[in-house]
Every structure is written in C-alpha cells, then in structure tokens.
Design an enzyme around this catalytic site. Structure first.
Site, PDB file in Angstrom:
ATOM      1  N   CYS A  39       2.105  -2.053  15.857  1.00 53.93           N
ATOM      2  CA  CYS A  39       2.005  -1.801  14.409  1.00 53.93           C
ATOM      3  C   CYS A  39       1.361  -2.985  13.695  1.00 53.93           C
ATOM      4  CB  CYS A  39       3.395  -1.538  13.851  1.00 53.93           C
ATOM      5  SG  CYS A  39       3.413  -1.306  12.066  1.00 53.93           S
ATOM      6  N   GLU A  55       0.829  -1.195   0.000  1.00 54.14           N
ATOM      7  CA  GLU A  55       0.000   0.000   0.000  1.00 54.14           C
ATOM      8  C   GLU A  55       0.869   1.253   0.000  1.00 54.14           C
ATOM      9  OE1 GLU A  55      -3.469  -2.322   2.482  1.00 54.14           O
ATOM     10  OE2 GLU A  55      -2.441  -0.707   3.489  1.00 54.14           O
ATOM     11  N   CYS A  71      -1.093   5.912  10.104  1.00 49.36           N
ATOM     12  CA  CYS A  71       0.145   5.262  10.546  1.00 49.36           C
ATOM     13  C   CYS A  71      -0.169   3.957  11.248  1.00 49.36           C
ATOM     14  CB  CYS A  71       0.883   6.123  11.567  1.00 49.36           C
ATOM     15  SG  CYS A  71       1.449   7.662  10.925  1.00 49.36           S
ATOM     16  N   CYS A 131       3.291   8.561   0.945  1.00 44.96           N
ATOM     17  CA  CYS A 131       3.878   7.646   1.923  1.00 44.96           C
ATOM     18  C   CYS A 131       4.097   6.296   1.234  1.00 44.96           C
ATOM     19  CB  CYS A 131       2.925   7.519   3.110  1.00 44.96           C
ATOM     20  SG  CYS A 131       3.517   6.382   4.361  1.00 44.96           S
ATOM     21  N   CYS A 177       6.993  -6.726   7.552  1.00 44.88           N
ATOM     22  CA  CYS A 177       8.116  -6.095   8.248  1.00 44.88           C
ATOM     23  C   CYS A 177       8.650  -7.073   9.295  1.00 44.88           C
ATOM     24  CB  CYS A 177       7.657  -4.810   8.928  1.00 44.88           C
ATOM     25  SG  CYS A 177       8.994  -3.877   9.700  1.00 44.88           S
ATOM     26  N   CYS A 215       7.258  -4.340  15.904  1.00 39.72           N
ATOM     27  CA  CYS A 215       6.868  -3.367  16.928  1.00 39.72           C
ATOM     28  C   CYS A 215       5.452  -3.741  17.398  1.00 39.72           C
ATOM     29  CB  CYS A 215       6.887  -1.948  16.361  1.00 39.72           C
ATOM     30  SG  CYS A 215       8.548  -1.449  15.843  1.00 39.72           S
TER      31      CYS A 215
END
Ligand code: SAH
Length: 380
Positions: free
Chosen positions: A137, A110, A352, A123, A130, A134
């Site tokens: 997230c 995305e 975010c 962005c 990933c 974290c």
C-alpha cells in the site's frame, strides 16, 4: 546561578489566546454543552448551529443568516467552523474524481468520488498516512502523520457533495481512503455519528462501509455501537503469507480475526466483505483460493478480489486477468459470493492503495509540499 526551574508564573506568562472551539469536530452533545456553557445560549441553538455546520456545510459564521450579528460576533470570538480546503479535483476518463484536500496545518489528504450506474460512492480518508505498513500500500509507506479530526472526516463528504451537486447525491460512503479507521476510533466514530445525525445529513449507517485490517477490540466495539457495514482486509488465508504482507497479523492472527468475525453482531448486516488484494505469485495460487474458501466456511461473507494496483516503487505484480478469473472460479465452488473490484481512476492515481502518490510527487499532477516530519508510530 539559580537551580530553581524556570517556570513562568501565571502573572508573568503572556496571555495566550484561548484555542477556539472547532464546531465541526464536536459531537452533538458536546455542541449542546458548548452552547449552554461558554456561549451562554439556550440549548435549541445547538440544533441551529449543527444544521448550518453539518447539513448546509457553511464555512463561516457570516453565512449563518438567521443568527443575530451579536451572536455571530460572539461565535467568532470563541469558535471556528472548521473543515478543509479543496486544492484540486482530478478527473479520470472513467468519471472518477479525486479531491486533493488541504488541512489547516498544511498537510493534505485525498478523497475519491466513484460514480457507478445508480450509485455515487465517496471513498473517505481517516488519517494522514497510516501506521499499519501493509507492504503493498502506497499510503502505508508514509507512516502515520496524524489522525484526522471528526470535522476533517465529515468535511470530505460536505466538500465532495458540493462537487457532486449536493451531499444527497452521494449514495454510499466507504472508509477505504488513507488510514486505518479503527486506529482513529474516536475521531471516526464522532464523524460517523454526525454524518448519520437526523439534524445533519441523516446518512444511513447501512450505506456506510468501514474497512479495517482487523483491529479486533475496536472492531468488536464498533459492532456494538454503530450498524455500519464491515469490510475486512484479509489478503491471505494463512498466517505465514498474511504476516509477510500485513504486520498487524503478528498482533492479531487469522484464527483470532476469524473468531472475532463470527462474534461480530450481524442483525441487519447481511455479510462481512472480505477484501483480498491479489499479488501475483504471493497469494494468487489456487491453493490459496482453497484455503480462503475453507477459512470463510460458515461465516456470512462475500469476497471482494482486488487485483493489485501497481505504484512506483512497489515490489509486487498485478496478476493477469486469467489468473484472477481462475482464482474466482475456484472460490465460487465454496458457495461464496465473489466480486472482482473494477479498477477505477487509475489514470489519476485514485485506485485502491494509490492514494498520496501525488503528494509524494510520484505521478504527474499538482505536487504538494507534504509535512516534513513522519511520526515514528507503527502498530506492531
Ligand atoms: N486501512 C483500511 C482501509 C484502507 S485501504 C484497510 O486496510 O482495510 C482500502 C483497501 O485497499 C484495503 O483492502 C487495502 O488493503 C487495499 N489496498 C491497499 N493497497 C492496494 C493496492 N496497491 N492495490 C489494491 N488494493 C490495495
């Protein structure tokens, strides 16, 4: 039964078609080498090809109208342009647009276009999933599926540019989408150099912000190699809290990270942005603000407070506006510029930490069939 290993000799092996060179993935120098080598053309052709691929953003050799039919046929044989397909564009009521992009291997990423008064920020993602895990997230829940290639990173800009009415409409690029850009160091750097190349979009590095959890060696290397702006995801000002929410802190603790920030070359870089996701009851107390203020003392920095964006299955809570304000006020007493990042595109899960929710089918909207396998890789 023979104990000899069964290995086909070259004469027995079926002739595998040589993999085509993906032009969009090549650095300018590698493109020149391809042109002068396998393609057997003069070097100036590299400039012509680079402009078609990286400036005009064509998808096929057929569109390269100033090349002879014979050269186009030869290119077709040896190479492909590369890039991704726009599957869908979701538009938020605040004007934010999220692009759902399909990669050649079927996986999806995305990118988000965020209009602001006089700016249009894109962005961009650098990985599918990933590895950094974290705790707060959504992308981190996936694990790392794979790095994006340079062409897949650049193409997010070209495809978003088409939606925006031309790539020049995009004024800023932030590497704050899915993935950790410094974990995909080579792919990200080739992409950034191509985006900033004078024969391509000629994007100014000063209008690009790379956000990282703080992979120190790569961060310092970046500082030596490319004058893009740096954002560091800090999220806590003491090791105990940070290690709880960011596993990377066990590898590079706060002392090492802050020392690296002091070392980061800042000739034209005014300030390092420190991102601080606000997790209610975890890092939002005024004692945390005091610690943060002290930690950043003497460092050219600004703080970007990001009230936590909730997503299904997340165990954290967004603080109240009053809590955010109180934290901000306290930080301001340390003479630090502080901004609260406005949440954009929440209704389309574009804020975010919300990327990939569509893919997982966690919010309404087009649901992708994601790649079946997750890479086990985690950075510990
Ligand atoms: N891997 C890079 C860039 C991607 S994320 C990095 O960590 O910096 C961009 C920013 O969004 C990071 O600061 C990240 O910590 C933050 N973020 C992630 N999940 C979030 C959430 N649910 N709410 C608010 N911010 C979040």
């Amino acid at each position: 039964m023979s104990t000899e290993p069964v290995i086909a000799t070259p004469s027995e092996a079926p002739a595998a078609p040589a993999a085509k060179v993906v032009l969009k993935d090549l650095s300018y120098a590698d493109l020149e080498a391809f042109v002068a080598g396998p393609l057997g053309e003069r070097k100036f052709r590299a400039q012509q090809l680079f402009r078609w691929v990286h400036l005009r953003g064509v998808r096929s050799f057929a569109e390269m109208t100033d090349l002879s039919a014979a050269l186009r046929a030869r290119l077709e044989e040896l190479a492909e342009v590369g890039g991704l397909t726009v599957d869908a564009v979701l538009e938020s009521k605040d004007g934010t647009k999220k692009l759902l992009l399909r990669l050649k291997d079927g996986s999806a990423i995305e990118a988000v276009l965020i209009p602001d008064d006089e700016r249009l920020t894109l962005c961009v993602s650098t990985q599918v999933g990933c590895a950094l895990a974290c705790a707060f997230c959504a992308t981190g829940k996936l694990g790392l599926l794979r790095h994006l290639t340079p062409g897949e990173i650049v193409d997010q800009v070209l495809r978003a540019g088409e939606i925006a009415g031309g790539p020049r409409e995009i004024t800023n690029i932030v590497l704050m989408g899915m993935g950790e850009p410094l974990h995909n160091y080579d792919g990200t750097m080739t992409a950034l150099r191509n985006l900033c190349h004078a024969q391509g979009l000629n994007f100014s590095p000063r209008r690009i912000t790379l956000s990282t959890v703080g992979m120190i060696p790569e961060m310092l290397r970046l500082g030596d190699e490319l004058p893009v702006k740096l954002a560091v995801s800090l999220h806590a000002a003491d090791n105990e809290t940070r290690a709880k929410i960011m596993p990377i802190n066990k590898k590079y603790d706060l002392e090492a990270l802050i020392a690296a920030c002091h070392e980061f070359p800042m000739p034209t870089r005014n300030r390092i942005t420190f991102e601080y996701v606000m997790l209610r009851g975890v890092n939002t107390g005024l004692d945390h603000a005091d610690r943060l203020g002290r930690l950043l003392r003497g460092l050219p920095s600004k703080v970007n407070l990001i009230p936590f964006n909730e997503h299904p299955g997340s165990e954290f809570e967004r603080p109240t506006n009053a809590e955010v304000e109180a934290f901000k006020e306290r930080l301001l007493t340390y003479n630090l510029p502080v901004m609260v990042r406005t949440t954009r595109g929440r209704d389309i899960a574009a804020a975010c930490g919300q990327l990939w929710l569509q893919e997982e089918g966690l919010v309404p909207g087009p649901i992708y069939k994601g790649p079946a396998r997750r890479a086990a890789a985690r950075i510990e």
